[in-house]
Design an enzyme around this catalytic site. Structure first.
Site, PDB file in Angstrom:
ATOM      1  N   HIS A   1      -1.888  -1.924 -14.401  1.00 11.01           N
ATOM      2  CA  HIS A   1      -2.758  -3.011 -13.937  1.00 11.01           C
ATOM      3  C   HIS A   1      -3.115  -3.906 -15.134  1.00 11.01           C
ATOM      4  O   HIS A   1      -3.460  -3.396 -16.202  1.00 11.01           O
ATOM      5  CB  HIS A   1      -4.031  -2.408 -13.336  1.00 11.01           C
TER       6      HIS A   1
ATOM      7  N   LEU B   1       0.835  -1.190   0.000  1.00 11.80           N
ATOM      8  CA  LEU B   1       0.000   0.000   0.000  1.00 11.80           C
ATOM      9  C   LEU B   1       0.878   1.252   0.000  1.00 11.80           C
ATOM     10  O   LEU B   1       1.867   1.311   0.722  1.00 11.80           O
ATOM     11  CB  LEU B   1      -0.864  -0.015   1.261  1.00 11.80           C
ATOM     12  N   ILE B   2       0.509   2.232  -0.809  1.00 13.05           N
ATOM     13  CA  ILE B   2       1.231   3.509  -0.790  1.00 13.05           C
ATOM     14  C   ILE B   2       0.550   4.412   0.238  1.00 13.05           C
ATOM     15  O   ILE B   2      -0.651   4.685   0.134  1.00 13.05           O
ATOM     16  CB  ILE B   2       1.187   4.193  -2.180  1.00 13.05           C
TER      17      ILE B   2
HETATM   18  C1  GRF Z   1       2.205  -6.735 -14.207  1.00  5.82           C
HETATM   19  O1  GRF Z   1       1.287  -7.623 -14.762  1.00  5.82           O
HETATM   20  C2  GRF Z   1       1.526  -5.457 -13.766  1.00  5.82           C
HETATM   21  O2  GRF Z   1       0.417  -5.125 -14.532  1.00  5.82           O
HETATM   22  C3  GRF Z   1       1.094  -5.786 -12.372  1.00  5.82           C
HETATM   23  O3  GRF Z   1       2.111  -6.595 -11.851  1.00  5.82           O
HETATM   24  C4  GRF Z   1       2.798  -7.255 -12.915  1.00  5.82           C
HETATM   25  C5  GRF Z   1       4.244  -6.920 -12.762  1.00  5.82           C
HETATM   26  O4  GRF Z   1       5.044  -7.665 -13.622  1.00  5.82           O
HETATM   27  N1  GRF Z   1       0.828  -4.607 -11.595  1.00  5.82           N
HETATM   28  P1  GRF Z   1       6.591  -7.329 -13.734  1.00  5.82           P
HETATM   29  O5  GRF Z   1       7.174  -7.414 -12.320  1.00  5.82           O
HETATM   30  O6  GRF Z   1       6.744  -5.978 -14.321  1.00  5.82           O
HETATM   31  O7  GRF Z   1       7.157  -8.412 -14.609  1.00  5.82           O
END
Ligand code: GRF
Length: 236
Positions: free
Chosen positions: A116, A99-100
């Site tokens: 996301h 959490l930020i």
């Molecule tokens: C990605 O799918 C991103 O959308 C989500 O977490 C994952 C991170 O992947 N928030 P990575 O560590 O950049 O490979």
């Protein structure tokens, strides 16, 4: 060209999105931005190795902070100090699972984005990360998923939407296949968005909407050529 936008990346895992940023800005030829700091939520994660390999300062949340489930005060002091020490202008949450704290959100309001792996506002919120997101999309029978980049607000996955890219869900997808297709798009969309921000193309309206000038849609987000057609299943 003006000085590169100073980017701080927060990560908790593999850091493949971090790598996409490093490849374009630190190791590649786009001078508009530069990753100057990577903060990992725990030691030993691949994201920290990727930062060090690219010659970028890599730091880890102190053990006292990591070990507390959610200790906003510890996170707050560390993040504000470290991000401030290297004059970070844009914070990118790239797979960051903590959490930020609200004070950090306020300090970086309009200057902190999260990526996301689904089309928000669906399939987001507390606990919706990683494989769970893709499983929920498949269980619901969705025909389309996608990538969303949004400004970070005090609520998980609820801040103003900055960019989205739709991706088809195939009949026989499992969560791994869908995750791989989505991730491939993440690696294109995130650097494009950071570059656009660095070039001053994004602003937040008084109504709290993210606005691009010129519009982002139809340019980076939906352009696909023969070699990067994300609608096919060849890399799924
Ligand atoms: C990605 O799918 C991103 O959308 C989500 O977490 C994952 C991170 O992947 N928030 P990575 O560590 O950049 O490979």
């Amino acid at each position: 060209m003006s000085e590169p936008l100073r980017v701080g990346v927060l990560a908790s895992g593999s850091g493949s999105n971090l790598q996409a940023l490093l490849d374009r800005f630190n190791l590649g030829d786009d001078p508009s931005a530069r990753v100057v700091l990577v903060v990992g939520s725990r030691p030993g994660i691949r994201a920290l190795d990727r930062a060090r390999e690219a010659g970028v300062r890599a730091e880890v949340l102190p053990a006292t902070v990591q070990n507390s489930e959610e200790d906003p005060e510890g996170d707050e002091a560390f993040l504000l100090r470290r991000l401030g020490a290297v004059d970070v202008q844009l914070v990118v949450l790239a797979g960051y699972l903590r959490l930020i704290p609200a004070s950090v959100v306020r300090a970086f309001w309009g200057r902190m984005i999260n990526i996301h792996p689904a089309l928000l506002p669906s399939f987001g919120g507390h606990g919706m990360y990683g494989r769970r997101v893709h499983e929920a999309v498949i269980d619901r029978g969705c025909k389309v998923s996608g990538v969303t980049i949004h400004f970070v607000s005090e609520e998980y996955d609820r801040g103003p939407i900055v960019a989205q890219w739709p991706i088809p869900v195939m009949e026989d997808d499992d969560s791994d296949a869908l995750a791989a297709r989505v991730l491939r798009v993440e690696h294109r969309l995130l650097p494009a968005v950071v570059s656009g921000i660095a070039r001053g193309r994004l602003s937040l309206s008084s109504a709290g909407r993210a606005e691009w000038v010129p519009p982002l849609c139809g340019a980076e987000t939906f352009r696909a050529g023969p070699d990067d057609d994300v609608t096919t299943r060849k890399d799924g």
